[in-house]
Design a protein around this motif. Sequence first.
Motif, mmCIF file in Angstrom:
data_model
loop_
_atom_site.group_PDB
_atom_site.id
_atom_site.type_symbol
_atom_site.label_atom_id
_atom_site.label_comp_id
_atom_site.label_asym_id
_atom_site.label_seq_id
_atom_site.Cartn_x
_atom_site.Cartn_y
_atom_site.Cartn_z
ATOM 1 N N ALA A 49 0.932 30.425 -41.431
ATOM 2 C CA ALA A 49 0.749 28.993 -42.319
ATOM 3 C C ALA A 49 0.457 27.936 -41.157
ATOM 4 N N VAL A 50 -0.632 27.297 -41.491
ATOM 5 C CA VAL A 50 -0.978 26.068 -40.866
ATOM 6 C C VAL A 50 -0.209 24.964 -41.040
ATOM 7 N N THR A 51 0.474 24.193 -40.013
ATOM 8 C CA THR A 51 1.323 23.128 -39.871
ATOM 9 C C THR A 51 0.522 21.784 -39.592
ATOM 10 N N GLU A 52 -0.563 21.990 -38.956
ATOM 11 C CA GLU A 52 -1.532 21.004 -38.489
ATOM 12 C C GLU A 52 -3.109 21.087 -38.324
ATOM 13 N N PHE A 53 -3.747 20.000 -38.445
ATOM 14 C CA PHE A 53 -5.114 20.489 -38.553
ATOM 15 C C PHE A 53 -5.822 19.691 -37.371
ATOM 16 N N LEU A 54 -7.214 20.132 -37.321
ATOM 17 C CA LEU A 54 -7.864 19.591 -36.168
ATOM 18 C C LEU A 54 -9.218 18.955 -36.835
ATOM 19 N N PHE A 55 -9.985 17.750 -36.312
ATOM 20 C CA PHE A 55 -11.028 17.368 -36.916
ATOM 21 C C PHE A 55 -12.113 17.870 -36.157
ATOM 22 N N GLU A 56 -13.257 18.512 -36.758
ATOM 23 C CA GLU A 56 -14.205 18.965 -36.046
ATOM 24 C C GLU A 56 -15.210 17.708 -36.091
ATOM 25 N N GLY A 57 -15.211 16.700 -36.554
ATOM 26 C CA GLY A 57 -15.970 15.578 -36.514
ATOM 27 C C GLY A 57 -17.097 15.236 -35.267
ATOM 28 N N PHE A 58 -16.308 14.966 -34.237
ATOM 29 C CA PHE A 58 -17.164 14.584 -32.998
ATOM 30 C C PHE A 58 -17.275 15.838 -31.788
ATOM 31 N N LEU A 59 -16.496 16.690 -32.229
ATOM 32 C CA LEU A 59 -16.433 17.798 -31.044
ATOM 33 C C LEU A 59 -17.654 18.501 -30.548
ATOM 34 N N SER A 60 -18.656 18.479 -31.294
ATOM 35 C CA SER A 60 -19.812 19.074 -30.944
ATOM 36 C C SER A 60 -20.808 18.010 -30.177
ATOM 37 N N PHE A 61 -20.561 16.710 -30.041
ATOM 38 C CA PHE A 61 -21.163 15.913 -29.196
ATOM 39 C C PHE A 61 -20.751 15.622 -27.874
ATOM 40 N N SER A 62 -21.448 15.376 -27.040
ATOM 41 C CA SER A 62 -21.074 15.041 -25.429
ATOM 42 C C SER A 62 -20.512 13.715 -25.423
ATOM 43 N N TRP A 63 -19.704 13.560 -24.204
ATOM 44 C CA TRP A 63 -18.751 12.372 -24.237
ATOM 45 C C TRP A 63 -19.562 11.074 -24.360
ATOM 46 N N GLN A 64 -20.719 11.212 -23.672
ATOM 47 C CA GLN A 64 -21.631 9.871 -23.669
ATOM 48 C C GLN A 64 -21.847 9.568 -25.419
ATOM 49 N N HIS A 65 -22.130 10.635 -26.157
ATOM 50 C CA HIS A 65 -22.429 10.291 -27.505
ATOM 51 C C HIS A 65 -21.178 9.911 -28.165
ATOM 52 N N ARG A 66 -19.929 10.327 -27.867
ATOM 53 C CA ARG A 66 -18.878 9.943 -28.488
ATOM 54 C C ARG A 66 -18.259 8.732 -28.036
ATOM 55 N N LEU A 67 -18.664 8.190 -26.792
ATOM 56 C CA LEU A 67 -18.456 6.850 -26.442
ATOM 57 C C LEU A 67 -19.207 5.880 -27.086
#
Length: 355
Positions: A49-67
């Motif tokens: 059973a899962v007790t926590e989730f992780l958002f995929e939203g910005f994980l595929s972008f580089s740190w420059q794009h995330r900034l």
Amino acid sequence: MVLGYSFLGCQQLELINGLEEEGNRNIVGYQHDSFKPRPPSLLKPNSTAVTEFLFEGFLSFSWQHRLGFFVLFLTLYLLTLFGSVIIVTVIHLDRHLYTPMYFFLSMLSISETCYSVAIIPCMLSGPLSPHQPISIQGCATQLFFCLTFGINNCFLLTAMGYDCYVAICNPLQYSVIMAKESCIQLASGSLGIGLGMAIVQVTSLFGLSFCDAFVISHFFCDMRPLLKLTCTDTTVNEIINFVVSVFVLILPMGLVFISYVLIISTNLKIVSAECQKKAFATCASHLTVIIIHYGCASIIYLKPKSQSSLGQDRLISVTNTVITPLLNPVVYSLRNKKVKDALCRARGKSPSSSQ
């Protein structure tokens, strides 16, 4: 068996490394199908059973794009808060704006602000700290407030459409029909519907089981991405979502459409061109917000499941979450003469000096 935090953390780190290296959802060490919901007959005996989730939203972008995303979203968020505070304050202080239209506008500004506060702070932490998980309880809480204020916004916009209809089509009875008590009842009813719908959807969703898959293909907790993570049958939930979507989107849109058909029909009968222009100007700002708000929401929630694209839904959700709340203070302050005059008076200037 409840999944331990350490084991979930290992899964998250492997997932994040895979996404950052490949820039897509093909996750190192995992099969793509493992992130699809399984029917009960295909569940593994040792599923956890899962007790926590992780958002995929910005994980595929580089740190420059995330900034860059962080700076952009933070700027729009602060502008939204600043604009909403100004609108609500001006309406509260200026007696010239003590009318039903501006009462509903202040309620809409407060509701849009609450909707943004429920989503954007969590969304802002994503680009800077993509490894940050959210608990099931936290996800349920976020979804509850998103649904409550999102649905409240839909019915407040409908109430504003009804206000325009009465003002133009039945002006002699306007003060009686749109009395203070009626306005309070309409605003309270909108919030009550939002609360009721949110309770139904959240309790039905989180009554399901989440096994193994823990990556939400979004930047906040929303119905469709969460349903894809469940490991039990979601037929009942799909039916509930469809009924709620029809009630919350189709019904208000139908009422607003009928209101504007009657408004246009009445307006065309007015002989004076100046009166026609004034009548259209009264509803222009409301109609602009209506089209964008219902347009984005309809694309996300009324689109057939077979045509659903989570990537496209995320892009439209950014518009609905970040840009639409900013439209209210911008549209109603720049396009509305009474609000501009009230802002001039608040600054100690004569309204005529702004022209």
